[in-house]
Design an enzyme around this catalytic site. Structure first.
Site, mmCIF file in Angstrom:
data_model
loop_
_atom_site.group_PDB
_atom_site.id
_atom_site.type_symbol
_atom_site.label_atom_id
_atom_site.label_comp_id
_atom_site.label_asym_id
_atom_site.label_seq_id
_atom_site.Cartn_x
_atom_site.Cartn_y
_atom_site.Cartn_z
ATOM 1 N N ASP A 532 48.017 27.214 44.777
ATOM 2 C CA ASP A 532 48.126 25.847 45.261
ATOM 3 C C ASP A 532 47.415 25.716 46.598
ATOM 4 O O ASP A 532 47.063 26.713 47.233
ATOM 5 C CB ASP A 532 49.609 25.448 45.381
ATOM 6 N N GLU A 612 27.118 51.629 29.692
ATOM 7 C CA GLU A 612 27.996 50.622 30.307
ATOM 8 C C GLU A 612 27.858 50.648 31.827
ATOM 9 O O GLU A 612 27.852 49.607 32.483
ATOM 10 C CB GLU A 612 29.453 50.876 29.909
#
Ligand code: GLA
Length: 726
Positions: A532, A612
């Site tokens: 928030d 990877e």
């Protein structure tokens, strides 16, 4: 620009594209007359129609004028029990026992610059103006100051409310909303952002129906379930068209956002601290300040509304020590080790990460007290030297040798019963006398409304943060508040504990910021349970969700993007199959989903193949070369979540660079030919796409980019656009 017209009694706030107006009526009631696209200076009170309405009372001073009713007319700050039966913003408990509030205009003042709120988060900065309109409740002996901050260039209007007891008797305050916004229409949709742990801020949209519809939290945190940000918009508003009003509350505790469509098809939005178990005692001379709310109106759709919020939050709410600088790429050990680690294991992960270009190592839960699982140790903020021999003083220099800075996880508001802290101070945990408190994740909540509790915890944290150079702290909070009762307050003041708890959290965060100005604080609450505007003032990034699955993250980050900028969303690449839902996704899709946020990795990189690792090295390079686009660019949602793929775009302010990200869902046989139309480019410029072919901005936006057929599940692509010199 703030204009007061003495003759008409109007206060008009103009921003670059919007106008907001209120007016003192003939009986001293402050009416809300308009909020919407910018209009010229004039008295807009003609929009407030009057008519006698049965069962809608008239204020006493209106005498025989039956057309004036608080129940029907748009109010700037609604009252309670005196004739307005819609959502109230303010409720007193008067010494006589009455639960009413009634307000009349008393005066105003204008201030240069933006007001600040002591102990509470608030937008700040240059170029803003402040208006304070004072209302009075004569019977209560109270003044109510309505604060307005106007950031004209950002189309941002902030609001806050301060109630002062000017009388000689003690008052109870049972409701004090931050925002009341009345509309003379209700043909609108309400959009809220809802979910649960690991599925936060999913957009939900529905037409306003008669009566009250609300979201909120009584969990002590703003919550995974509902976010203190809502939108009211035209029924047909979309990304690029329609009138939209976004309202955010800068608060991290219990909140309520309620919209009411009333009998005459008007609508009222009220947002503020949730009235559940809220009652503040105001002795004569004391005041109470409600948290700040912020409003943005856009007549160009939800996309423009979001971009305005993003800019305002980035430039006037976040207090990032690295403002305007790239955030470090981090590796977090949580999903790689959970509680099971040794120095050697951590260094192995760190070593692999450093070799691939990672810059910050974050040591997550389990480094302190006796903490080998989640049943013990919280509260004991000293290093567990049987796990980490020599403590942080031994570990951190070795990380530095690898070229990594150091970050650490803490959960200051919590305590396990199996901890030295709890054994010494059992009364420091929230609990109701006579009841055994509910546990959440096996832990209790410390009473952060108490200064001595905060002082103790902070002193321990401060020692840890001073013992070695710490670049970053992840401040977590892993349960909801229950059994909320403080041993430090009398029975009549227990209604203050929820809010005092939040003020206590803010106070410690502020101390930490002050003592360690270079520290980057990441907020976390089991992922996104306290995402928030309040937390963002202290912690400029927040771990978006405990769900690190790239595909689920598309929805979570999509919802989050309606208010909060990409740079605030902590997003990591984790292992596949994913730890939360078992889904296998390609590494490329995971990186593209994470790269628009505060980017990092959360996996054991030593388990990656050579191929990877090469891919990860290149992902980190891509992020480092383009971080300003990802974090500071204007954000365009190119799709919603209903199609075969999700795509979004970030465009530099000068429109010379852009990045388009796309992640597709499950594989599809015989897919149709597809094009993707871009947004926000300069029509007249020509852009080179991924260093290859060039195309005009007009072509890319209106005709679009042909998409290659995608083969397999969760395919992805990233397009980098760069304007060609002409
Ligand atoms: C919470 C956080 C996770 C991790 C764990 C540690 O769930 O959201 O990222 O830090 O706590 O216990």
């Amino acid at each position: 620009m703030i204009r007061y017209d003495e003759v008409c009694g109007t206060f008009t706030l103009h921003t670059r594209h919007t106008t907001y107006q209120m007016k003192v009526s003939e009986y001293g009631v402050l009416l809300h007359t308009y909020y919407g696209p910018r209009v010229r200076d004039c008295d807009l009170s003609c929009l407030v129609q009057r008519k006698e309405r049965s069962f809608s009372p008239n204020p006493h001073e209106a005498g025989g004028d039956r057309s004036f009713s608080l129940d029907v007319m748009p109010q700037e700050y609604s009252t309670c029990g005196v004739g307005d039966f819609r959502l109230s913003s303010l409720e007193f408990e008067l010494p006589c026992g009455s639960r009413t509030a009634d307000l009349r205009y008393a005066g105003f003042r204008q201030e240069a610059g933006k007001y600040a709120l002591e102990g509470l988060p608030a937008f700040y900065g240059e170029g803003a103006e402040t208006l304070v309109v004072t209302l009075e409740d004569a019977a209560a002996g109270a003044a109510v100051e309505l604060y307005y901050g106007v950031f004209a260039e950002y189309d941002l209007i902030t609001r806050a409310v301060r109630v002062v007891n000017r009388g000689s008797e003690t008052l109870g305050l049972c409701r004090c909303a931050s925002l009341c916004l009345d509309f003379t229409r209700s043909d609108m949709d309400l959009i809220t952002f809802d979910g649960k742990h690991t599925t936060e801020r999913c957009l939900s949209r529905a037409p306003l129906r008669p009566g009250v519809q609300s979201v909120g939290s009584i969990r002590g945190a703003s919550s995974h379930q509902h976010n203190p940000f809502v939108v009211l918009c035209d029924r047909d508003a979309g990304e690029d068209r329609g009138l939209c009003y976004g309202a955010m509350l800068l608060y991290s505790g219990n909140f309520e956002a309620a919209a009411e469509r009333d009998q005459f098809e008007s609508c009222r939005l009220v947002m503020g601290i949730h009235p559940y178990h809220f009652r503040w005692t105001l002795a004569p001379g004391e005041s109470f300040t409600a948290p700040e709310a912020a409003l943005i109106c856009s007549s160009d759709g939800l996309g423009e509304m979001s971009r305005r919020f993003h800019r305002a939050i980035r430039e006037h709410l976040l207090r990032d020590p690295g403002q305007g600088r790239r955030k470090p790429v981090l590796i977090n050990n949580w999903e790689a080790t959970y509680f099971d680690f040794t120095t050697e294991k951590l260094l192995a992960i760190a070593g692999e990460a450093a070799a691939l270009g990672v810059e910050l190592f974050v040591l997550d839960d389990g480094w302190f007290g006796v903490r080998n699982d989640d049943n013990s140790g919280l509260g004991d903020w000293y290093v567990n030297t049987s796990k980490l021999p020599g403590g942080l003083e031994a570990l951190v220099p070795r990380l530095h040798d690898l070229g990594l800075s150091f970050g650490i996880w803490v959960e200051p508001e919590m305590v396990n019963e199996d901890s030295d802290l709890y054994r010494a101070h059992p009364d420091w945990a929230l609990r109701v006398p006579g009841r055994a408190p509910a546990r959440g994740r096996g832990q209790l909540v410390l009473d952060f409304s108490r200064r001595e509790v905060r002082d103790h915890v902070y002193a321990r944290l401060r020692e840890v943060l001073s013992s070695v150079p710490v670049r970053y702290v992840k401040w977590d909070m892993n349960r909801s508040l229950s059994d909320v009762w403080s041993a430090a307050l009398p029975a009549g003041r227990q209604g203050e504990v929820y809010h005092r708890f939040v003020l206590g959290v803010y106070e410690v965060l502020e101390r930490m910021r002050r003592d360690f100005p270079e520290l980057l604080i990441e907020g976390c609450c089991g992922g996104g349970g306290r995402f928030d505007g309040g937390m963002l003032y202290y912690a400029p990034q927040i771990w978006c969700s405990d769900n690190t699955d790239a595909i689920d993250r598309l929805a979570i980050q999509y919802g989050t993007s309606f208010c909060y900028p990409a740079c605030t969303m902590g997003s990591h690449v984790s292992a596949s199959p994913n730890e939360q839902n078992g889904r296998a996704t390609p590494l490329a899709a995971r990186a593209i989903a994470a790269m628009s946020g505060a980017f990092g990795y959360e996996m054991d990189l030593s388990r990656c193949t050579a191929e990877e690792k090469e891919e990860i090295r290149s992902q980190i390079r891509t992020y480092r070369d383009n971080w300003d686009l990802f974090h500071l660019g204007d954000y365009y949602r190119l799709t919603d979540l209903s199609g075969p793929f999700v795509a979004w775009e970030q465009v530099s302010r000068d429109k010379r660079r852009a990045v388009v990200s796309l992640v597709a869902g499950g594989a599809q046989a015989a897919p149709p030919f597809r094009t993707l139309r871009l947004k926000g480019l300069d029509q007249a410029l020509t852009y080179r796409v991924n260093g290859g072919d060039a195309a005009g901005g007009d072509v890319l936006m209106h005709a679009g980019v042909p998409l290659p057929p995608l083969w397999g599940d969760y395919q992805s692509l990233q397009l980098f656009l760069e304007a060609v010199e002409e």
